[in-house]
Motif scaffolding. Structure first.
Motif, PDB file in Angstrom:
ATOM      1  N   ILE A 173       0.862  -1.229  -0.063  1.00  0.00           N
ATOM      2  CA  ILE A 173      -0.026  -0.080  -0.135  1.00  0.00           C
ATOM      3  C   ILE A 173       0.651   1.449   0.054  1.00  0.00           C
ATOM      4  O   ILE A 173       0.663   2.101  -0.806  1.00  0.00           O
ATOM      5  N   LEU A 174       2.047   1.229   0.862  1.00  0.00           N
ATOM      6  CA  LEU A 174       2.841   2.500   0.816  1.00  0.00           C
ATOM      7  C   LEU A 174       3.592   2.396  -0.428  1.00  0.00           C
ATOM      8  O   LEU A 174       3.738   3.775  -0.840  1.00  0.00           O
ATOM      9  N   GLY A 175       3.844   1.184  -0.875  1.00  0.00           N
ATOM     10  CA  GLY A 175       4.494   1.574  -2.306  1.00  0.00           C
ATOM     11  C   GLY A 175       3.499   2.029  -3.526  1.00  0.00           C
ATOM     12  O   GLY A 175       4.278   2.870  -3.955  1.00  0.00           O
ATOM     13  N   VAL A 196       2.596  -5.837 -10.984  1.00  0.00           N
ATOM     14  CA  VAL A 196       3.430  -6.760 -11.424  1.00  0.00           C
ATOM     15  C   VAL A 196       4.549  -6.503 -10.826  1.00  0.00           C
ATOM     16  O   VAL A 196       5.299  -7.650 -10.311  1.00  0.00           O
ATOM     17  N   LEU A 197       5.148  -5.236 -10.465  1.00  0.00           N
ATOM     18  CA  LEU A 197       6.446  -5.067  -9.759  1.00  0.00           C
ATOM     19  C   LEU A 197       6.477  -5.588  -8.530  1.00  0.00           C
ATOM     20  O   LEU A 197       7.603  -6.147  -8.281  1.00  0.00           O
ATOM     21  N   LEU A 198       5.455  -5.375  -7.785  1.00  0.00           N
ATOM     22  CA  LEU A 198       5.590  -6.068  -6.538  1.00  0.00           C
ATOM     23  C   LEU A 198       4.843  -7.457  -6.180  1.00  0.00           C
ATOM     24  O   LEU A 198       4.681  -7.929  -5.241  1.00  0.00           O
ATOM     25  N   GLY A 199       4.286  -7.762  -7.387  1.00  0.00           N
ATOM     26  CA  GLY A 199       3.434  -9.413  -7.282  1.00  0.00           C
ATOM     27  C   GLY A 199       4.433 -10.540  -7.746  1.00  0.00           C
ATOM     28  O   GLY A 199       3.792 -11.583  -7.449  1.00  0.00           O
ATOM     29  N   TRP A 200       5.233 -10.142  -8.309  1.00  0.00           N
ATOM     30  CA  TRP A 200       6.162 -11.148  -9.039  1.00  0.00           C
ATOM     31  C   TRP A 200       6.927 -12.120  -7.987  1.00  0.00           C
ATOM     32  O   TRP A 200       6.991 -13.184  -8.222  1.00  0.00           O
ATOM     33  N   PRO A 201       7.195 -11.659  -6.913  1.00  0.00           N
ATOM     34  CA  PRO A 201       8.119 -12.244  -5.934  1.00  0.00           C
ATOM     35  C   PRO A 201       7.530 -13.544  -5.358  1.00  0.00           C
ATOM     36  O   PRO A 201       7.922 -14.563  -5.212  1.00  0.00           O
ATOM     37  N   GLN A 202       6.203 -13.307  -5.017  1.00  0.00           N
ATOM     38  CA  GLN A 202       5.336 -14.299  -4.434  1.00  0.00           C
ATOM     39  C   GLN A 202       5.447 -15.684  -5.387  1.00  0.00           C
ATOM     40  O   GLN A 202       5.549 -16.668  -5.099  1.00  0.00           O
ATOM     41  N   ILE A 203       4.973 -15.407  -6.760  1.00  0.00           N
ATOM     42  CA  ILE A 203       4.905 -16.271  -7.697  1.00  0.00           C
ATOM     43  C   ILE A 203       6.276 -17.133  -7.867  1.00  0.00           C
ATOM     44  O   ILE A 203       6.496 -18.098  -8.244  1.00  0.00           O
ATOM     45  N   LEU A 267      -8.184   5.141  -2.593  1.00  0.00           N
ATOM     46  CA  LEU A 267      -7.226   6.073  -1.719  1.00  0.00           C
ATOM     47  C   LEU A 267      -6.786   7.292  -2.872  1.00  0.00           C
ATOM     48  O   LEU A 267      -6.165   8.112  -2.325  1.00  0.00           O
ATOM     49  N   GLY A 268      -7.319   7.019  -3.796  1.00  0.00           N
ATOM     50  CA  GLY A 268      -6.950   8.191  -4.858  1.00  0.00           C
ATOM     51  C   GLY A 268      -5.771   7.936  -5.693  1.00  0.00           C
ATOM     52  O   GLY A 268      -5.465   9.135  -6.431  1.00  0.00           O
ATOM     53  N   VAL A 269      -5.092   6.821  -5.482  1.00  0.00           N
ATOM     54  CA  VAL A 269      -3.638   6.849  -6.347  1.00  0.00           C
ATOM     55  C   VAL A 269      -3.941   5.828  -7.406  1.00  0.00           C
ATOM     56  O   VAL A 269      -3.108   5.605  -8.256  1.00  0.00           O
ATOM     57  N   GLY A 270      -4.985   5.229  -7.731  1.00  0.00           N
ATOM     58  CA  GLY A 270      -5.338   4.041  -8.673  1.00  0.00           C
ATOM     59  C   GLY A 270      -5.807   4.552  -9.805  1.00  0.00           C
ATOM     60  O   GLY A 270      -5.035   5.336 -10.415  1.00  0.00           O
TER      61      GLY A 270
END
Length: 326
Positions: A173-175, A196-203, A267-270
């Motif tokens: 969220i902070l990112g 994608v930038l913060l989701g790929w490490p889990q996969i 939150l207004g940033v999406g």
């Protein structure tokens, strides 16, 4: 005086060639044992493979059937929203601001006088686009980096694992608040790129562990002994047997990414207007929850049902692909 030799004596004397013949009797013949009965599925029946067996289980799972029907309906209205509505989500009438249900407008109107039903239907397009594209990108990138790390090991594994740890340490969220606050685009692609930038490490971690397990099997060692190259072993023997856990995690993550997009939009940033999004509508309806709760109820309900459908689908696929969980 010896008795005469009768035809009922069992064995005839061996001939000069050493051959022993069974004598026949007048009362019966020597019969061979009956042939074994064929198996119930027929003599040509073959055992099902992993995917065929999983599909056989999924078809009988009511959770999979219900969630799949919900997702198919969601995708259809995201592609062709005019199947169930002929309104325009950007056409508003301030004279009807915050009014409740009316003929032709079953969900009422929002603060700007826009039809909540039409905006709820059109909001599925942005959510599905972000969820599918972000999941595809994270799955491809994570599978590639995690698969290479697990297959080659050594410094490759150490490098990719440390890079993944860096991204794991970033609060999502902070990112998003930092990364997306400097982006001025009104399209969905900045949100997709951030997920994608913060989701790929889990996969990546799932793919790495699955590849390490698969490459230790006997058929991979046999292929290596026969002279198969790394690329052939990775594509023909390791990847097909390591992809199942990645598919399960990606399906579950798809629902999570849809919820993440709505959170960032709230939150207004999406996503930003004039894009129609459930997160934007929930953000606009939150201050008016006491005066017009219908403005919040319908987009929030659509978001919850969508996320639940993808999570249920992922759980059903996981149970079908893992015999230990049946």
């Amino acid at each position: 005086m010896p008795e005469p030799y009768s035809q009922e004596d069992a064995v005839a004397p061996a001939g000069a060639g050493g051959r022993i013949e069974l004598a026949t009797t007048d009362t019966g013949t020597v019969e061979s044992p009956p042939a074994p009965a064929p198996p119930p599925d027929g003599p040509a029946a073959k055992p099902r493979g992993l995917w065929a067996d999983a599909w056989h289980e999924l078809r009988r799972n009511p959770v999979f059937v219900v969630s799949a029907l919900m997702i198919v309906f969601l995708v259809l209205i995201a592609i062709w929203p005019r199947l169930i509505t002929d309104g325009n989500p950007l056409t508003c009438d301030l004279a009807r601001s915050q009014q409740g249900s009316a003929p032709g407008h079953p969900f009422g109107f929002d603060t700007q006088g826009c039809d909540v039903y039409t905006r709820t239907v059109y909001g599925a397009r942005a959510s599905v686009t972000v969820g599918v594209c972000a999941t595809a990108g994270a799955a491809l990138l994570g599978s590639l980096l995690g698969g290479l790390a697990g297959f080659f090991g050594g410094w490759t594994d150490s490098l990719f694992s440390r890079v993944a740890d860096v991204f794991f340490g970033i609060p999502i969220i902070l990112g998003g608040l930092v990364f997306l606050s400097v982006v001025t685009s009104d399209t969905v692609w900045p949100v997709v790129g951030f997920i994608v930038l913060l989701g790929w490490p889990q996969i990546s971690r799932i793919a790495r562990g699955s590849v390490i397990t698969a490459k230790q099997n006997d058929y991979v060692q046999a292929a290596r002994a026969l002279g198969a190259g790394n690329l052939r072993m990775l594509l023909r023997h390791v990847a097909p047997n390591a992809v199942a856990p990645v598919i399960v995690v990606a399906m579950i993550a798809l629902g999570t990414y849809i919820a993440l997009e709505a959170t960032l939009s709230f939150l207004g940033v999406g996503l930003r207007p004039p894009t129609v999004s459930w997160g934007i509508d929930i953000s606009n309806a939150a201050p008016q929850i006491r005066n017009a709760p219908h403005m919040l109820l319908w987009p929030a309900g659509a978001l919850s049902i969508t996320v639940l459908a993808f999570i249920m689908l992922g759980d059903a696929v996981r149970d079908a692909l893992d015999p230990k969980l049946r």
